[in-house]
Design a protein around this motif. Structure first.
Motif, PDB file in Angstrom:
ATOM      1  N   ARG A  32       3.020  18.941   7.987  1.00  0.00           N
ATOM      2  CA  ARG A  32       3.523  18.810   9.272  1.00  0.00           C
ATOM      3  C   ARG A  32       4.873  18.280   9.089  1.00  0.00           C
ATOM      4  O   ARG A  32       5.206  17.039   8.512  1.00  0.00           O
ATOM      5  CB  ARG A  32       2.786  17.601  10.033  1.00  0.00           C
ATOM      6  CG  ARG A  32       3.361  17.188  11.244  1.00  0.00           C
ATOM      7  CD  ARG A  32       2.488  16.110  11.891  1.00  0.00           C
ATOM      8  NE  ARG A  32       1.703  14.921  11.212  1.00  0.00           N
ATOM      9  CZ  ARG A  32       2.514  13.851  10.841  1.00  0.00           C
ATOM     10  NH1 ARG A  32       3.774  13.672  11.368  1.00  0.00           N
ATOM     11  NH2 ARG A  32       2.156  12.893  10.182  1.00  0.00           N
ATOM     12  N   THR A  33       5.793  19.049   9.830  1.00  0.00           N
ATOM     13  CA  THR A  33       7.398  18.467   9.641  1.00  0.00           C
ATOM     14  C   THR A  33       7.557  17.758  10.676  1.00  0.00           C
ATOM     15  O   THR A  33       6.940  17.649  11.801  1.00  0.00           O
ATOM     16  CB  THR A  33       8.292  20.004   9.886  1.00  0.00           C
ATOM     17  OG1 THR A  33       8.132  20.573  10.802  1.00  0.00           O
ATOM     18  CG2 THR A  33       7.686  21.023   8.868  1.00  0.00           C
ATOM     19  N   ALA A  34       8.737  16.958  10.898  1.00  0.00           N
ATOM     20  CA  ALA A  34       9.282  16.226  11.694  1.00  0.00           C
ATOM     21  C   ALA A  34       9.620  16.829  13.035  1.00  0.00           C
ATOM     22  O   ALA A  34       9.406  16.442  14.135  1.00  0.00           O
ATOM     23  CB  ALA A  34      10.743  15.699  11.401  1.00  0.00           C
ATOM     24  N   PRO A  70       2.028  14.811   6.446  1.00  0.00           N
ATOM     25  CA  PRO A  70       3.250  15.057   6.588  1.00  0.00           C
ATOM     26  C   PRO A  70       3.863  15.912   5.426  1.00  0.00           C
ATOM     27  O   PRO A  70       3.579  15.635   4.152  1.00  0.00           O
ATOM     28  CB  PRO A  70       4.089  13.690   6.530  1.00  0.00           C
ATOM     29  CG  PRO A  70       2.975  12.781   7.114  1.00  0.00           C
ATOM     30  CD  PRO A  70       1.712  13.442   6.439  1.00  0.00           C
ATOM     31  N   SER A  71       4.755  16.866   5.696  1.00  0.00           N
ATOM     32  CA  SER A  71       5.319  17.808   4.591  1.00  0.00           C
ATOM     33  C   SER A  71       6.102  17.014   3.618  1.00  0.00           C
ATOM     34  O   SER A  71       5.969  17.316   2.487  1.00  0.00           O
ATOM     35  CB  SER A  71       6.232  18.903   5.277  1.00  0.00           C
ATOM     36  OG  SER A  71       5.273  19.596   5.913  1.00  0.00           O
ATOM     37  N   ASP A  72       6.913  16.150   4.103  1.00  0.00           N
ATOM     38  CA  ASP A  72       7.716  15.162   3.123  1.00  0.00           C
ATOM     39  C   ASP A  72       6.805  14.561   2.113  1.00  0.00           C
ATOM     40  O   ASP A  72       7.439  14.420   0.880  1.00  0.00           O
ATOM     41  CB  ASP A  72       8.556  14.292   3.764  1.00  0.00           C
ATOM     42  CG  ASP A  72       9.458  14.998   4.594  1.00  0.00           C
ATOM     43  OD1 ASP A  72       9.829  16.202   4.528  1.00  0.00           O
ATOM     44  OD2 ASP A  72      10.283  14.287   5.769  1.00  0.00           O
ATOM     45  N   LEU A  73       5.668  14.207   2.549  1.00  0.00           N
ATOM     46  CA  LEU A  73       5.061  13.313   1.449  1.00  0.00           C
ATOM     47  C   LEU A  73       4.480  14.270   0.284  1.00  0.00           C
ATOM     48  O   LEU A  73       4.000  13.891  -0.595  1.00  0.00           O
ATOM     49  CB  LEU A  73       3.631  12.856   2.075  1.00  0.00           C
ATOM     50  CG  LEU A  73       2.931  11.713   1.623  1.00  0.00           C
ATOM     51  CD1 LEU A  73       2.048  10.945   2.486  1.00  0.00           C
ATOM     52  CD2 LEU A  73       1.759  12.619   0.783  1.00  0.00           C
ATOM     53  N   LEU A  74       3.891  15.486   0.991  1.00  0.00           N
ATOM     54  CA  LEU A  74       3.380  16.643   0.042  1.00  0.00           C
ATOM     55  C   LEU A  74       4.558  16.857  -0.757  1.00  0.00           C
ATOM     56  O   LEU A  74       4.562  17.044  -2.106  1.00  0.00           O
ATOM     57  CB  LEU A  74       3.175  17.681   0.818  1.00  0.00           C
ATOM     58  CG  LEU A  74       1.600  17.265   1.746  1.00  0.00           C
ATOM     59  CD1 LEU A  74       1.391  18.573   2.411  1.00  0.00           C
ATOM     60  CD2 LEU A  74       0.622  17.087   0.685  1.00  0.00           C
ATOM     61  N   LEU A  75       5.715  17.220  -0.402  1.00  0.00           N
ATOM     62  CA  LEU A  75       6.940  17.552  -1.276  1.00  0.00           C
ATOM     63  C   LEU A  75       7.215  16.385  -2.192  1.00  0.00           C
ATOM     64  O   LEU A  75       7.493  16.662  -3.587  1.00  0.00           O
ATOM     65  CB  LEU A  75       8.155  17.912  -0.319  1.00  0.00           C
ATOM     66  CG  LEU A  75       8.121  19.043   0.478  1.00  0.00           C
ATOM     67  CD1 LEU A  75       9.309  19.075   1.345  1.00  0.00           C
ATOM     68  CD2 LEU A  75       8.016  20.370  -0.462  1.00  0.00           C
ATOM     69  N   HIS A 112       0.833  -1.291  -0.029  1.00  0.00           N
ATOM     70  CA  HIS A 112       0.154   0.005  -0.178  1.00  0.00           C
ATOM     71  C   HIS A 112       0.784   1.226  -0.230  1.00  0.00           C
ATOM     72  O   HIS A 112       0.314   2.337   0.165  1.00  0.00           O
ATOM     73  CB  HIS A 112      -0.972   0.011   1.272  1.00  0.00           C
ATOM     74  CG  HIS A 112      -1.865  -0.997   1.162  1.00  0.00           C
ATOM     75  ND1 HIS A 112      -2.430  -1.563   2.646  1.00  0.00           N
ATOM     76  CD2 HIS A 112      -2.312  -2.168   0.265  1.00  0.00           C
ATOM     77  CE1 HIS A 112      -3.443  -2.446   2.273  1.00  0.00           C
ATOM     78  NE2 HIS A 112      -2.893  -2.832   0.961  1.00  0.00           N
ATOM     79  N   GLU A 113       1.941   1.093  -0.254  1.00  0.00           N
ATOM     80  CA  GLU A 113       3.054   2.356  -0.175  1.00  0.00           C
ATOM     81  C   GLU A 113       2.478   3.371  -0.898  1.00  0.00           C
ATOM     82  O   GLU A 113       3.019   4.494  -0.478  1.00  0.00           O
ATOM     83  CB  GLU A 113       4.623   1.844  -0.210  1.00  0.00           C
ATOM     84  CG  GLU A 113       5.007   0.954   0.747  1.00  0.00           C
ATOM     85  CD  GLU A 113       4.438  -0.846   0.502  1.00  0.00           C
ATOM     86  OE1 GLU A 113       4.082  -0.832  -0.736  1.00  0.00           O
ATOM     87  OE2 GLU A 113       5.061  -1.563   1.285  1.00  0.00           O
ATOM     88  N   ASP A 114       2.213   3.098  -2.325  1.00  0.00           N
ATOM     89  CA  ASP A 114       2.119   4.077  -2.939  1.00  0.00           C
ATOM     90  C   ASP A 114       0.416   4.537  -3.302  1.00  0.00           C
ATOM     91  O   ASP A 114       0.367   5.537  -4.031  1.00  0.00           O
ATOM     92  CB  ASP A 114       2.375   3.655  -4.490  1.00  0.00           C
ATOM     93  CG  ASP A 114       3.953   3.596  -4.675  1.00  0.00           C
ATOM     94  OD1 ASP A 114       4.724   4.480  -3.990  1.00  0.00           O
ATOM     95  OD2 ASP A 114       4.516   2.723  -5.456  1.00  0.00           O
ATOM     96  N   LEU A 115      -0.183   4.190  -2.309  1.00  0.00           N
ATOM     97  CA  LEU A 115      -1.561   4.589  -2.378  1.00  0.00           C
ATOM     98  C   LEU A 115      -1.771   6.147  -1.911  1.00  0.00           C
ATOM     99  O   LEU A 115      -2.632   6.729  -2.519  1.00  0.00           O
ATOM    100  CB  LEU A 115      -2.399   3.802  -1.389  1.00  0.00           C
ATOM    101  CG  LEU A 115      -2.943   2.371  -1.819  1.00  0.00           C
ATOM    102  CD1 LEU A 115      -3.755   1.996  -0.848  1.00  0.00           C
ATOM    103  CD2 LEU A 115      -3.733   2.707  -3.127  1.00  0.00           C
ATOM    104  N   SER A 116      -1.007   6.685  -1.395  1.00  0.00           N
ATOM    105  CA  SER A 116      -1.015   8.395  -0.827  1.00  0.00           C
ATOM    106  C   SER A 116      -0.979   8.903  -2.151  1.00  0.00           C
ATOM    107  O   SER A 116      -1.868   9.904  -2.401  1.00  0.00           O
ATOM    108  CB  SER A 116       0.049   8.516   0.044  1.00  0.00           C
ATOM    109  OG  SER A 116      -0.049   7.861   1.438  1.00  0.00           O
ATOM    110  N   HIS A 117       0.135   8.525  -2.976  1.00  0.00           N
ATOM    111  CA  HIS A 117       0.281   9.355  -4.178  1.00  0.00           C
ATOM    112  C   HIS A 117      -0.973   9.258  -5.091  1.00  0.00           C
ATOM    113  O   HIS A 117      -1.291  10.199  -5.981  1.00  0.00           O
ATOM    114  CB  HIS A 117       1.644   9.157  -5.028  1.00  0.00           C
ATOM    115  CG  HIS A 117       2.648   9.698  -4.411  1.00  0.00           C
ATOM    116  ND1 HIS A 117       3.931   9.515  -5.043  1.00  0.00           N
ATOM    117  CD2 HIS A 117       2.760  10.511  -3.349  1.00  0.00           C
ATOM    118  CE1 HIS A 117       4.811  10.155  -4.227  1.00  0.00           C
ATOM    119  NE2 HIS A 117       4.127  10.713  -3.210  1.00  0.00           N
ATOM    120  N   ALA A 118      -1.362   7.948  -5.031  1.00  0.00           N
ATOM    121  CA  ALA A 118      -2.828   7.432  -6.085  1.00  0.00           C
ATOM    122  C   ALA A 118      -3.706   8.391  -5.779  1.00  0.00           C
ATOM    123  O   ALA A 118      -4.690   8.820  -6.194  1.00  0.00           O
ATOM    124  CB  ALA A 118      -2.944   6.169  -6.037  1.00  0.00           C
TER     125      ALA A 118
END
Length: 243
Positions: free
Chosen positions: A148-150, A183-188, A120-126
């Protein structure tokens, strides 16, 4: 495991994971509740909010459902992920972030949740791809989100956090910034860029003219895990969405 993504309909509310049904982090401003620190029926509040936004604005969610062998929808397919989005005027919490306001030409991506199971790792992008596709068809110019940053993980009690952050970390029920803010990293990684910097909660933006190319690229990258027809062919258009 394959999945298909489709717009959230109100009758599918019960298919959402428990936290998604009960989470009112974005939908209810704690300051409007006076001395109360809880809601008697958060699921009712969440469903009422979805109903209001769908009635006034249109589709405001995407679901990732597990594909099964039988054709068609049965209404009990496991939900593997979800995304919610809405005009910022419909999101009370949006006014509490120090990096606001959301741009006048943008829709706000509020929540994004994915089952952490294998495959399911790529479902966020999907899911973001599905949101982008919906908004492009509706003529929306940009998608924004508060990230949200670390550094958020190092914050202590509400009383000890910086004053501009306190309205963000005040929560209701089982909500928490660690689970209710993307998470900000996911959005970036998804192509967003920071338009308002902040140590804890930056605001990020994805231009949807660029999003068209980004959408195609993400879908190509997902071909190993998701059948492209499941992401592109609407239910009822002919073949079964899971065939």
């Amino acid at each position: 495991m394959t999945a298909r993504i489709r717009p959230l309909r109100l009758e599918a509310f019960e298919q959402l994971p428990k936290h998604a049904r009960r989470c009112v982090y974005w939908e209810v401003d704690p300051s409007t509740l006076g001395t109360e620190d809880h809601l008697s029926d958060p699921e009712f509040e969440k469903e009422a909010w979805l109903s209001m936004v769908m009635l006034e604005w249109g589709s405001c969610g995407q679901l990732a459902l597990e594909c099964r062998d039988q054709p068609g929808e049965t209404g009990d397919e496991p939900c593997l992920g979800y995304a919610f989005y809405a005009p910022p005027r419909s999101v009370p919490r949006a006014g509490r972030f120090p990096t606001g306001p959301v741009s006048a030409d943008a829709v706000l991506l509020t929540s994004l949740g994915v089952d952490a199971g294998p495959g399911h790792e790529d479902l966020s992008h999907a899911l973001i791809t599905a949101v982008v596709g919906d908004l492009v068809r509706r003529g929306v110019r940009a998608l924004e989100a508060f990230g949200r940053t670390a550094a958020v993980d190092e914050l202590g009690d509400v009383a000890d956090v910086p004053p501009d952050v306190r309205p963000v970390v005040e929560v209701l029920g089982d909500c928490a910034t660690s689970t209710c803010v993307v998470p900000s990293d996911l959005l970036l990684d998804a192509g967003f860029v920071v338009v308002s910097h902040h140590t804890y909660f930056p605001r990020l933006r994805l231009e949807l003219e660029q999003g068209l190319g980004w959408k195609a690229g993400v879908e190509a990258a997902l071909e190993r895990l998701l059948e492209s027809a499941q992401l592109q062919q609407p239910v009822g258009a002919g073949a079964s969405p899971c065939s």
